[in-house]
Design a protein around this motif. Structure first.
Motif, short mmCIF file in Angstrom:
data_model
loop_
_atom_site.label_atom_id
_atom_site.label_comp_id
_atom_site.label_asym_id
_atom_site.label_seq_id
_atom_site.Cartn_x
_atom_site.Cartn_y
_atom_site.Cartn_z
N SER A 70 -26.79 52.29 15.90
CA SER A 70 -27.41 52.87 14.71
C SER A 70 -27.23 52.17 13.41
CB SER A 70 -27.04 54.29 14.50
OG SER A 70 -27.35 55.06 15.78
N LEU A 71 -26.29 51.20 13.38
CA LEU A 71 -25.99 50.62 11.93
C LEU A 71 -27.35 49.49 11.74
CD1 LEU A 71 -22.55 49.44 12.82
CD2 LEU A 71 -23.13 51.39 11.21
N ASP A 72 -27.40 49.35 10.54
CA ASP A 72 -28.51 48.54 9.73
C ASP A 72 -28.21 47.02 10.21
OD1 ASP A 72 -30.61 47.07 8.51
OD2 ASP A 72 -30.29 48.39 6.81
N GLN A 73 -29.06 46.58 11.17
CA GLN A 73 -28.72 45.08 11.45
C GLN A 73 -28.94 44.00 10.68
OE1 GLN A 73 -27.72 44.34 14.77
NE2 GLN A 73 -27.60 46.58 14.88
N SER A 74 -29.61 44.34 9.34
CA SER A 74 -29.75 43.19 8.49
C SER A 74 -28.43 43.33 7.72
CB SER A 74 -30.92 43.71 7.66
OG SER A 74 -30.70 45.05 7.06
N VAL A 75 -27.89 44.53 7.42
CA VAL A 75 -26.64 44.62 6.82
C VAL A 75 -25.71 43.75 7.44
CG1 VAL A 75 -25.00 45.97 5.69
CG2 VAL A 75 -27.27 46.61 5.33
N ILE A 76 -25.67 43.91 8.80
CA ILE A 76 -24.69 43.22 9.72
C ILE A 76 -24.82 41.83 9.73
CG2 ILE A 76 -23.93 43.13 12.12
CD1 ILE A 76 -24.66 45.96 12.66
N GLU A 77 -26.07 41.49 9.55
CA GLU A 77 -26.15 39.82 9.25
C GLU A 77 -25.68 39.47 8.11
OE1 GLU A 77 -27.26 37.74 11.65
OE2 GLU A 77 -27.26 39.47 13.03
N LEU A 78 -26.00 40.08 6.98
CA LEU A 78 -25.41 39.79 5.80
C LEU A 78 -23.83 39.67 5.67
CD1 LEU A 78 -27.69 41.68 3.40
CD2 LEU A 78 -27.55 39.18 3.52
N SER A 79 -23.38 40.68 6.50
CA SER A 79 -21.66 40.70 6.58
C SER A 79 -21.20 39.36 7.43
CB SER A 79 -21.44 42.00 7.28
OG SER A 79 -21.73 43.13 6.72
N ARG A 80 -22.13 38.80 8.44
CA ARG A 80 -21.50 37.71 9.27
C ARG A 80 -21.53 36.54 8.12
NH1 ARG A 80 -24.84 37.71 14.70
NH2 ARG A 80 -23.29 36.00 15.10
N GLN A 81 -22.09 36.42 7.20
CA GLN A 81 -22.13 35.27 6.41
C GLN A 81 -21.05 35.21 5.24
OE1 GLN A 81 -26.28 35.20 4.37
NE2 GLN A 81 -27.27 35.84 6.68
N GLY A 82 -20.51 36.30 4.98
CA GLY A 82 -19.44 36.35 4.16
C GLY A 82 -18.04 35.88 4.52
N GLU A 83 -16.97 36.00 3.73
CA GLU A 83 -15.76 35.41 4.14
C GLU A 83 -14.90 36.42 5.52
OE1 GLU A 83 -13.21 36.17 0.68
OE2 GLU A 83 -14.19 34.97 -0.51
N GLU A 84 -15.47 37.27 5.60
CA GLU A 84 -14.97 38.31 6.75
C GLU A 84 -15.84 37.93 8.17
OE1 GLU A 84 -17.87 40.48 4.72
OE2 GLU A 84 -16.29 39.43 3.99
N SER A 85 -16.60 36.82 8.17
CA SER A 85 -17.68 36.76 9.24
C SER A 85 -16.84 36.64 10.39
CB SER A 85 -18.47 35.47 8.89
OG SER A 85 -17.47 34.27 8.81
N SER A 86 -15.57 36.05 10.64
CA SER A 86 -14.99 35.97 12.02
C SER A 86 -14.67 37.04 12.39
CB SER A 86 -13.94 34.82 11.71
OG SER A 86 -12.88 35.60 10.59
N ALA A 87 -14.30 38.25 11.52
CA ALA A 87 -13.62 39.49 11.86
C ALA A 87 -14.99 40.22 12.60
CB ALA A 87 -13.01 40.12 10.99
N VAL A 88 -15.90 40.23 11.81
CA VAL A 88 -17.35 40.71 12.14
C VAL A 88 -17.79 40.26 13.44
CG1 VAL A 88 -19.63 41.18 11.43
CG2 VAL A 88 -18.14 41.47 9.72
N ASP A 89 -17.91 38.95 13.89
CA ASP A 89 -18.41 38.25 14.81
C ASP A 89 -17.45 38.76 16.18
OD1 ASP A 89 -20.37 37.01 13.71
OD2 ASP A 89 -19.20 35.21 13.40
#
Length: 571
Positions: A67-86
């Motif tokens: 149910s999470l907003d996929q566009s926000v998740i994609e933005l999160s993957r581009q930040g410093e915490e991208s490895s943890a998000v991936d």
């Protein structure tokens, strides 16, 4: 000046746009942080739930992730915490696929074992994983297999003996009925999870606020357009309001949804209890005016003086009389409106009980029935509040319009001597000095209310008036003195009054005048000790309402009874 204003507006607009942009960016930052926290929570939770074989909890975490907003998740993957998000995304995707396989296998095992409880358990998990159609298809297949098995089993039982043509049709009908009864609940559960049911619930969710808005606005319009025609007991807004309420509830009932019906009953109850009742309360709060016209009709000297003064000035102010008469009629009509509202709510509740019984006969659980009963009990409470409200209004009417008139009429009893001899007694018998005029006054007073009030309200007001008369009479009698014939005269007056009041109401009158009747009995005694023939063990069926002290007080009103004899009585 125009240039300055334009420049100032442009500066303000620019600052507003900057603030709006900052607000939007701040919201996005908060949303991004929340989604990252949700990912972390879902990742940890789904792993723990799978280890504990808590598949429902694991499915809930997966559903939250999906149910999470996929566009926000994609933005999160581009930040410093991208490895943890991936890493979290990979773990959740693996858990999703693993859980889908487990749930499918567990459902197949439950179907094979004909374990209905486990079938229902894993069937409910499918929608959380986004597998609505697969879940419905598997559950439908399970129902079909069970129906086929039961049908074959019943058919073998039915064909075990010789069947005639008529008997075969009967066995077929019995078998079909048995199958439907056995799987009725399962079919209901299947329908509740189907797309049609979901769509209907969404439509009902949109419908309820619209219906509530329509109902409130229509009731407000009915109040604003309220009219009253002379000769009618109620005004138009009562019938209009309840027509609207019944129409709205009827539409909700046609949905066959218990939740929708309960919601509209609650909204209707709120409109009646708060909004409509407040309108009636404000009208009654203005009170019942004691008008000049009333005073003129009853021959009050102050009103005559006012009239003479106005005529001497060359004018007569009829506007105040007309406005007071209008206010008086409005008060009485409002009382009738309150009484009809209480009755209409009771009728509405009774009709809804009949309609709901028909609805439940088509199918419905005990939980649904409990919901309806709770809503209907709220209607009963609202009807009771209207009755209490009516009683307050009647008390106000009795205090304002009846009591100020009745008290002076009763007090005039003091001006009539009851310390009389035979000549005066005979004169009173020929020319009644008090009670007949009292009866005429009371009849004139109540005549205007009899035509303007509903029978139920008029009966209640008459009861209040008779209670007032008995109380005031008792106070007045205790201020008088009586001879033997004076006591007999009072007894005659009391009997005439009670006889008249008995004709104007269906309520019990004699009970209210029991104390006065006993006082009249005491005042008619020939000697003090004669009271002992009616007191204590000699009282027979008579229940004394007077205390021993009050009996002595009444005996002391007789001028020919010695205080020493009264004191010696053993009561």
């Amino acid at each position: 000046m125009i240039t300055f204003t334009c420049s100032l507006a442009e500066n303000v607009s620019r600052k507003v746009r900057q603030l709006d942009l900052a607000k939007t960016r701040l919201y996005n930052v908060i949303q991004r942080a929340d989604d990252i926290l949700d990912l972390k929570f879902c990742t940890d939770g789904v792993q723990t739930a799978l280890r504990n074989e808590d598949y429902e909890q694991a499915a809930a975490h997966i559903h939250r992730y999906l149910s999470l907003d996929q566009s926000v998740i994609e933005l999160s993957r581009q930040g410093e915490e991208s490895s943890a998000v991936d890493a979290s995304l990979v773990m959740l995707q693996e858990a999703e696929q693993k859980l889908k396989v487990i749930v499918a296998e567990k459902l197949d095992e439950a179907v094979a074992a004909v374990d209905l409880a486990q079938v229902e358990r894993f069937f409910k998990i499918f929608p959380l994983l986004g597998l609505h159609q697969q879940g419905l298809a598997r559950f439908g297949q399970y129902l079909c297999s069970q129906l086929a098995f039961k049908a074959e089993e019943n058919l073998l039982l039915a064909t075990g003996g010789d069947l005639g043509e008529k008997r075969a049709l009967l066995v077929f009908a019995d078998t079909l009925t048995l199958l439907l009864e056995e799987h009725h609940q399962n079919v209901e559960k299947l329908l509740k999870h189907c797309l049609l049911s979901t769509t209907m619930q969404e439509l009902i969710g949109y419908y309820i606020p619209m219906e509530e808005y329509y109902m409130r606005e229509s009731v407000n319009k009915a109040v604003a357009m309220d009219t009253y025609e002379k000769g009618q007991l109620t005004s138009s807004m009562v019938d209009d309001c309840f027509y609207i309420v019944k129409k709205c509830i009827s539409r909700a009932l046609s949905s066959s949804s218990i939740d929708c019906l309960c919601a509209m009953i609650n909204h209707a109850n709120s409109v009646l209890e708060s909004d409509f009742r407040e309108v009636l309360y404000n009208k009654l709060r203005q009170g019942f005016p004691a008008t000049t016209l009333q005073d003129i009709q009853r021959g009050v000297s102050s009103a005559v003086s006012m009239m003479q003064s106005s005529l001497q000035q060359g004018k007569f102010n009829t506007m105040s009389i007309e406005s007071a008469e209008h206010a008086k009629a409005a008060f009485l009509v409002t009382l009738n409106n309150v009484e009809v509202c209480s009755e209409n709510i009771t009728t509405l509740k009774r009709n809804l009980e009949n309609d709901c019984s028909k609805l439940f006969s088509q199918g419905g659980g005990s939980g649904d029935q409990a919901k309806i009963e709770s809503c209907l009990s709220d209607l009963v409470n609202t009807s009771t509040k209207f009755k209490d409200f009516l009683q307050e209004g009647l008390t106000e009417l009795n205090t304002t319009a009846v009591k100020p008139q009745v008290k002076p009429w009763i007090s005039s009893f003091l001006a009539i001597s009851h310390n009389i001899e035979e000549e005066e007694f005979n004169d009173y018998e020929a020319n009644d000095p008090w009670v007949q005029q009292l009866i005429v006054n009371v009849e004139q007073l109540m005549a205007e209310f009899k035509t303007a009030l509903s029978p139920v309200i008029y009966e209640t007001l008459t009861s209040l008036m008779t209670s007032l008369i008995s109380i005031e009479m008792e106070k007045t009698v205790l201020k008088c003195s009586f001879s033997r014939l004076g006591g007999l005269q009072f007894d005659k007056e009391l009997r005439s009054l009670v006889a008249y009041l008995t004709t104007v109401t269906t309520w019990t009158i004699r009970d209210k005048f029991a104390r006065l009747t006993q006082m009249a009995t005491i005042l008619n005694l020939e000697r003090v000790t004669e009271i002992l023939d009616y007191w204590g063990p000699n009282s027979g069926p008579l229940t004394w309402r007077l205390t021993p002290a009050e009996v002595r007080q009444v005996l002391a009103l007789r001028i020919d009874f010695r205080s020493e004899d009264i004191k010696r009585l053993r009561l």
